[in-house]
Scaffold this motif. Structure first.
Motif, PDB file in Angstrom:
ATOM      1  N   SER A  59      -3.436   0.813  -3.912  1.00  0.00           N
ATOM      2  CA  SER A  59      -4.045   0.693  -2.585  1.00  0.00           C
ATOM      3  C   SER A  59      -3.446   1.789  -1.718  1.00  0.00           C
ATOM      4  CB  SER A  59      -3.745  -0.688  -1.993  1.00  0.00           C
ATOM      5  OG  SER A  59      -4.277  -1.705  -2.807  1.00  0.00           O
ATOM      6  N   LEU A  94     -11.992  -0.843   5.836  1.00  0.00           N
ATOM      7  CA  LEU A  94     -11.367  -0.766   4.517  1.00  0.00           C
ATOM      8  C   LEU A  94     -12.444  -0.437   3.489  1.00  0.00           C
ATOM      9  CD1 LEU A  94      -8.860  -1.316   2.671  1.00  0.00           C
ATOM     10  CD2 LEU A  94      -9.656  -3.696   2.565  1.00  0.00           C
ATOM     11  N   MET A  97       0.840  -1.196   0.000  1.00  0.00           N
ATOM     12  CA  MET A  97       0.000   0.000   0.000  1.00  0.00           C
ATOM     13  C   MET A  97       0.872   1.242   0.000  1.00  0.00           C
ATOM     14  SD  MET A  97      -3.002  -1.057   2.690  1.00  0.00           S
ATOM     15  CE  MET A  97      -4.382  -0.332   1.803  1.00  0.00           C
ATOM     16  N   LEU A 149      -3.022   3.510   2.041  1.00  0.00           N
ATOM     17  CA  LEU A 149      -3.127   3.412   3.487  1.00  0.00           C
ATOM     18  C   LEU A 149      -3.329   4.840   3.989  1.00  0.00           C
ATOM     19  CD1 LEU A 149      -0.768   1.357   5.802  1.00  0.00           C
ATOM     20  CD2 LEU A 149      -2.047   3.353   6.524  1.00  0.00           C
ATOM     21  N   GLY A 150      -4.579   5.176   4.293  1.00  0.00           N
ATOM     22  CA  GLY A 150      -4.935   6.533   4.684  1.00  0.00           C
ATOM     23  C   GLY A 150      -4.943   6.746   6.183  1.00  0.00           C
ATOM     24  N   VAL A 161       1.468   4.741   1.528  1.00  0.00           N
ATOM     25  CA  VAL A 161       1.106   5.491   2.724  1.00  0.00           C
ATOM     26  C   VAL A 161       0.759   6.904   2.271  1.00  0.00           C
ATOM     27  CG1 VAL A 161       1.885   6.316   4.978  1.00  0.00           C
ATOM     28  CG2 VAL A 161       2.642   4.077   4.129  1.00  0.00           C
ATOM     29  N   ARG A 180      -9.346   8.112   4.189  1.00  0.00           N
ATOM     30  CA  ARG A 180      -9.734   6.712   4.358  1.00  0.00           C
ATOM     31  C   ARG A 180      -8.710   5.804   3.688  1.00  0.00           C
ATOM     32  NH1 ARG A 180     -12.668   9.350   7.120  1.00  0.00           N
ATOM     33  NH2 ARG A 180     -14.901   9.146   7.355  1.00  0.00           N
ATOM     34  N   THR A 181      -8.696   4.548   4.099  1.00  0.00           N
ATOM     35  CA  THR A 181      -7.842   3.545   3.480  1.00  0.00           C
ATOM     36  C   THR A 181      -8.670   2.832   2.428  1.00  0.00           C
ATOM     37  OG1 THR A 181      -6.536   3.312   5.484  1.00  0.00           O
ATOM     38  CG2 THR A 181      -6.472   1.481   3.916  1.00  0.00           C
ATOM     39  N   CYS A 188      -9.685  -2.787  11.265  1.00  0.00           N
ATOM     40  CA  CYS A 188      -9.805  -1.476  10.631  1.00  0.00           C
ATOM     41  C   CYS A 188     -10.824  -1.526   9.498  1.00  0.00           C
ATOM     42  CB  CYS A 188      -8.459  -1.028  10.063  1.00  0.00           C
ATOM     43  SG  CYS A 188      -7.169  -0.793  11.295  1.00  0.00           S
ATOM     44  N   TRP A 200      -6.299   4.558   9.327  1.00  0.00           N
ATOM     45  CA  TRP A 200      -5.589   3.444   9.959  1.00  0.00           C
ATOM     46  C   TRP A 200      -4.381   3.898  10.773  1.00  0.00           C
ATOM     47  CZ3 TRP A 200      -4.983  -1.357   6.286  1.00  0.00           C
ATOM     48  CH2 TRP A 200      -6.255  -1.814   5.895  1.00  0.00           C
TER      49      TRP A 200
END
Length: 158
Positions: free
Chosen positions: A141, A132, A70, A143-144, A72, A78-79, A130, A147
């Motif tokens: 993808s 998703l 993912m 990672l927001g 970052v 959001r993720t 978490c 998380w």
């Protein structure tokens, strides 16, 4: 007065004519957060600015036992994963709950949110449940910030 591009913020053209727009990145912001603060700038913090740029910061995250790379993204509220990643991640994907808010890219293009599910996430020695989000199409993808606290991630200026 010259036009200002909403995409790259430069003077002299509009977003539909922006030559940098073809290098679009898949970054999300929550419209609800924008409504709370009243600042459009809060969701428009990343731009494609030059030929040389720093590569994305990536993390190997385990989601329900499967490893996913993912990006970052501290600007993403959001993720998210794409529908393509969702289909390939599980033999039998978990059901998605509908969500009634919109996610947009940093250039304010709406993402089609297919739904959300809770997953078991591991990053290093941190584990958490978490939420998703799954969006239509393909893309990286992300990672927001949703998380960050659960996985003990921090953004610092060191």
């Amino acid at each position: 007065m010259k036009a200002r591009c909403f995409y790259c913020k430069r003077l002299g053209h509009i977003a539909s004519a922006c030559d940098r727009k073809s290098k679009k990145q898949h970054q999300v912001a929550d419209l609800a957060e924008e409504a709370k603060t009243g600042h459009v700038e809060d969701m428009m913090g990343v731009y494609v600015c030059s030929e040389s740029h720093a590569p994305p910061i990536k993390a190997e995250v385990t989601i329900d036992g499967a490893t996913v790379t993912m990006e970052v993204d501290s600007e993403a509220s959001r993720t998210i994963i794409s529908a393509a990643t969702y289909r390939h991640l599980w033999i039998k994907p978990p059901p998605l709950r509908p969500k009634n808010f919109k996610l947009v890219t940093y250039s304010r293009e709406a993402l089609q949110v297919l739904g959300a599910t809770y997953v078991h996430v591991t990053l290093g020695n941190k584990e958490a449940q978490c939420e998703l989000f799954v969006v239509s199409g393909e893309g990286p993808s992300l990672l927001g910030r949703s998380w960050f606290k659960a996985l003990d991630l921090q953004v610092t200026n060191k």
